[in-house]
Scaffold this active site. Structure first.
Site, PDB file in Angstrom:
ATOM      1  N   THR A 220      38.897   4.986  -8.727  1.00 60.27           N
ATOM      2  CA  THR A 220      38.218   4.069  -7.741  1.00 60.27           C
ATOM      3  C   THR A 220      38.791   4.614  -6.280  1.00 60.27           C
ATOM      4  O   THR A 220      39.304   5.494  -6.070  1.00 60.27           O
ATOM      5  CB  THR A 220      38.750   2.587  -8.099  1.00 60.27           C
ATOM      6  OG1 THR A 220      37.949   1.680  -7.377  1.00 60.27           O
ATOM      7  CG2 THR A 220      40.261   2.463  -7.887  1.00 60.27           C
ATOM      8  N   ASN A 221      38.498   3.640  -5.392  1.00 57.12           N
ATOM      9  CA  ASN A 221      39.255   3.808  -3.950  1.00 57.12           C
ATOM     10  C   ASN A 221      39.853   2.403  -3.472  1.00 57.12           C
ATOM     11  O   ASN A 221      40.072   1.668  -3.967  1.00 57.12           O
ATOM     12  CB  ASN A 221      37.894   4.145  -3.217  1.00 57.12           C
ATOM     13  CG  ASN A 221      36.814   3.248  -3.084  1.00 57.12           C
ATOM     14  OD1 ASN A 221      36.739   2.010  -2.604  1.00 57.12           O
ATOM     15  ND2 ASN A 221      35.686   3.560  -3.695  1.00 57.12           N
ATOM     16  N   ARG A 222      40.004   2.475  -2.099  1.00 51.92           N
ATOM     17  CA  ARG A 222      40.983   1.425  -1.516  1.00 51.92           C
ATOM     18  C   ARG A 222      39.989   0.437  -0.726  1.00 51.92           C
ATOM     19  O   ARG A 222      40.878  -0.560  -0.255  1.00 51.92           O
ATOM     20  CB  ARG A 222      42.035   2.088  -0.541  1.00 51.92           C
ATOM     21  CG  ARG A 222      42.921   3.222  -1.081  1.00 51.92           C
ATOM     22  CD  ARG A 222      43.843   3.726  -0.126  1.00 51.92           C
ATOM     23  NE  ARG A 222      44.765   4.685  -0.662  1.00 51.92           N
ATOM     24  CZ  ARG A 222      45.963   4.371  -1.138  1.00 51.92           C
ATOM     25  NH1 ARG A 222      46.477   3.289  -1.371  1.00 51.92           N
ATOM     26  NH2 ARG A 222      46.871   5.695  -1.611  1.00 51.92           N
ATOM     27  N   SER A 223      38.816   0.389  -0.823  1.00 48.90           N
ATOM     28  CA  SER A 223      38.103  -0.627  -0.255  1.00 48.90           C
ATOM     29  C   SER A 223      38.427  -2.018  -0.864  1.00 48.90           C
ATOM     30  O   SER A 223      38.383  -2.481  -2.001  1.00 48.90           O
ATOM     31  CB  SER A 223      36.675  -0.329  -0.525  1.00 48.90           C
ATOM     32  OG  SER A 223      35.776  -1.393   0.076  1.00 48.90           O
ATOM     33  N   ALA A 287      32.303   0.894  -0.656  1.00 46.41           N
ATOM     34  CA  ALA A 287      32.667   2.416  -0.486  1.00 46.41           C
ATOM     35  C   ALA A 287      32.398   2.738  -1.992  1.00 46.41           C
ATOM     36  O   ALA A 287      32.982   2.280  -3.139  1.00 46.41           O
ATOM     37  CB  ALA A 287      34.182   2.520  -0.505  1.00 46.41           C
TER      38      ALA A 287
END
Length: 420
Positions: A220-223, A287
Site C-alpha cells: 500500500t502507500n502512505r495516503s 493514491a
C-alpha cells in the site's frame, strides 16, 4: 515546562467566534464533543441553548467547556442587547442538534428566544445539523422546510443512518461530532463563496489502495485520505451532491456525503467506471497503486537458507488516463481532474515531473503537490494547478479545507464553461 510555540498544535479557528445553538433532542449530548473540539481549534465559542435543551445538558456544562456565560432568553443581558449583538458578531452559527420544530421555526423567521433571534440577525454562515426520527425527517413538512432553508443559503447537513432513540434504526441520526466540526471548518474556509456547485454531482476518490500479497500482507502507500475528504466536504458546502470513493482510510467520512468503499486499484477502477457517466465532475485524489503483485492463496513463509523474496509486479490500470480517453464531448463527466504527488530526482524537479504527467494524462486539471515538502497525513497542503498541456493555472497553500476550495474554484469554472 510549557510547550514552545512551535510545538503547539495548530489552531486553525483562532480568533473566530462560533455560536453553537443546542436544541432539545437526545443527541444534545453529542454537542458537548462539538463544543470541546471547536474550542481546542481556537474558536471563541458561545453556547446558546434553547430553554428545553437544558433538560438534556445543563448550563454548567456549556459554561465549563466554552469558558463563556450561557444565556437562553432575550431578557438576559439586556443592557448589551445580546439578542442582536451575538448574531452580528458571529463568524458562524452552528445548531446541533437541530430539531424538526426548530427548523420549522427558523423557516418562519420566528425570534422568540435568544438562539432564533440570533439566527434572524446574523449575516454569517448558518449550519444546521438535524437529528430526529426517520418519520419526522421524511415528513413532507420537514422536507419542505429543509428545501426552503437551503434555498436561503443555510447549510443543512444530511443526517446519518443508524441507531436512533430506543430500538429504532434509520435515517435521522446526528452525524459524528468530528464530521460536524470538520464541516464547520470547511464552511468557514469557504469565505464569501456562493453555492456555485448547486445541482452538480461530484465524484471524488480518496485514500490509498492496497494490493494483496497473500491473505495476511498487502502492498500500500502512505495516503491518509484527508485531502480527498476535505474536497468532498468543500463540494458539499458549495451545494454539490457528492459521492466519495474511499480506499483504505480510517478517516471519519464527511457528513452528508455518499461513501463507496474500495480496497484495491481494480476495485477503485470498477467503482469509477460505474459512476463516471453519472458525474458532472470527477476528482481523482486517491493514491492508486501503480503495481500489483501476484497474490498467494496462503501466507508466504520464510524459508531456511533463503535471504529474500522476489515479487513479480504488474502495472495496474491508469484510471485517470482511461477516463480522459473514454470521454465523449457533450456527455458526462464534464470535468476530469487528477492529482500528482511527486518528488524531484536527479533528472528533474518535482514540478517538471508533474507537468509531464499533466500532458500524458490529458485531464482538465491536475493538482500537483511536492510530497517531499508536504508529507502524507498533514492537515496542510500546497498545491499547484496545471492544465492539460502542463501550463500553470494557479496555486494555493493552507489548510486542506482552504486548498480544496481553491481547487473547486477551478472545477466550478470548468463546469460553467462546459455548460455554456
Amino acid at each position: 515546562m510549557p510547550a514552545s510555540p512551535s510545538s503547539m498544535p495548530p489552531r486553525p479557528l483562532e480568533g473566530l467566534r462560533v455560536i453553537v445553538g443546542v436544541c432539545a433532542g437526545i443527541a444534545a449530548y453529542k454537542a458537548v464533543h462539538v463544543v470541546r473540539a471547536l474550542t481546542e481549534l481556537g474558536a471563541d465559542v458561545r453556547v446558546v441553548p434553547t430553554k428545553n435543551s437544558l433538560e438534556f445538558v445543563g448550563a454548567a456544562t456549556w459554561e465549563a467547556l466554552s469558558h463563556n456565560p450561557v444565556r437562553t432568553s432575550v431578557f438576559q443581558d439586556v443592557d448589551s442587547v445580546a439578542h442582536v449583538r451575538l448574531g452580528q458578531e458571529a463568524d458562524a452559527i452552528l445548531v446541533v442538534p437541530a430539531t424538526a420544530d426548530f427548523m420549522a421555526s427558523v423557516r418562519m423567521g420566528r425570534a422568540d428566544d435568544l438562539l432564533s433571534a440570533s439566527l434572524l440577525v446574523t449575516r454569517a454562515p448558518v449550519i444546521l445539523a438535524p437529528a430526529m426520527h426517520t418519520e419526522m425527517w421524511e415528513h413532507p413538512a420537514t422536507r419542505d422546510n429543509v428545501d426552503v432553508l437551503r434555498s436561503r443559503g443555510v447549510h443543512v447537513i444530511e443526517p446519518a443512518s443508524g441507531r436512533l432513540t430506543g430500538a429504532d434504526t434509520g435515517v435521522g441520526r446526528l452525524p459524528e461530532p468530528e464530521a460536524i466540526v470538520q464541516f464547520t471548518q470547511s464552511v468557514l474556509a469557504a469565505g464569501e463563496r456562493e453555492r456555485d456547485l448547486e445541482g452538480s454531482h461530484i465524484v471524488i476518490t480518496a485514500g490509498g489502495t492496497s494490493e494483496a500479497l497473500d491473505p495476511v500482507r498487502v502492498l500500500t502507500n502512505r495516503s491518509s485520505g484527508k485531502q480527498g475528504a476535505a474536497l468532498a466536504r468543500a463540494a458539499c458546502v458549495r451545494g454539490a451532491r457528492v459521492t466519495l470513493v474511499l480506499a483504505g482510510s480510517n478517516i471519519v467520512p464527511p457528513a452528508g456525503v455518499e461513501v463507496v468503499r474500495s480496497v484495491s486499484a481494480a476495485d477503485l477502477a470498477s467503482a469509477v467506471r460505474e459512476l463516471e457517466g453519472k458525474a458532472d465532475a470527477l476528482i481523482m485524489a486517491a493514491a492508486v497503486s501503480d503495481f500489483t503483485p501476484e497474490t498467494s492463496g496462503s501466507k508466504i513463509k520464510k524459508r531456511e537458507g533463503e535471504s529474500g523474496l522476489t515479487l513479480h509486479l504488474t502495472e495496474t490500470e491508469d484510471i485517470l488516463r482511461g477516463l480522459t480517453e473514454r470521454r465523449v464531448p457533450g456527455r458526462r463527466p464534464r470535468a476530469v481532474c487528477g492529482f500528482a504527488a511527486e518528488t524531484g530526482d536527479e533528472h528533474s524537479s518535482a514540478l517538471a515531473h508533474a507537468k509531464r504527467k499533466a500532458q500524458a494524462k490529458g485531464a482538465d486539471l491536475l493538482a500537483f503537490n511536492d510530497v517531499s515538502k508536504n508529507g502524507f497525513g498533514s492537515d496542510h497542503n500546497e498545491l499547484t494547478f496545471l492544465g492539460s498541456s502542463g501550463e500553470i493555472l494557479g496555486a494555493a497553500s493552507g489548510s486542506k479545507d482552504e486548498v480544496s476550495h481553491a481547487m473547486l474554484d477551478h472545477v466550478a469554472a470548468l463546469l460553467t464553461r462546459e455548460h455554456g
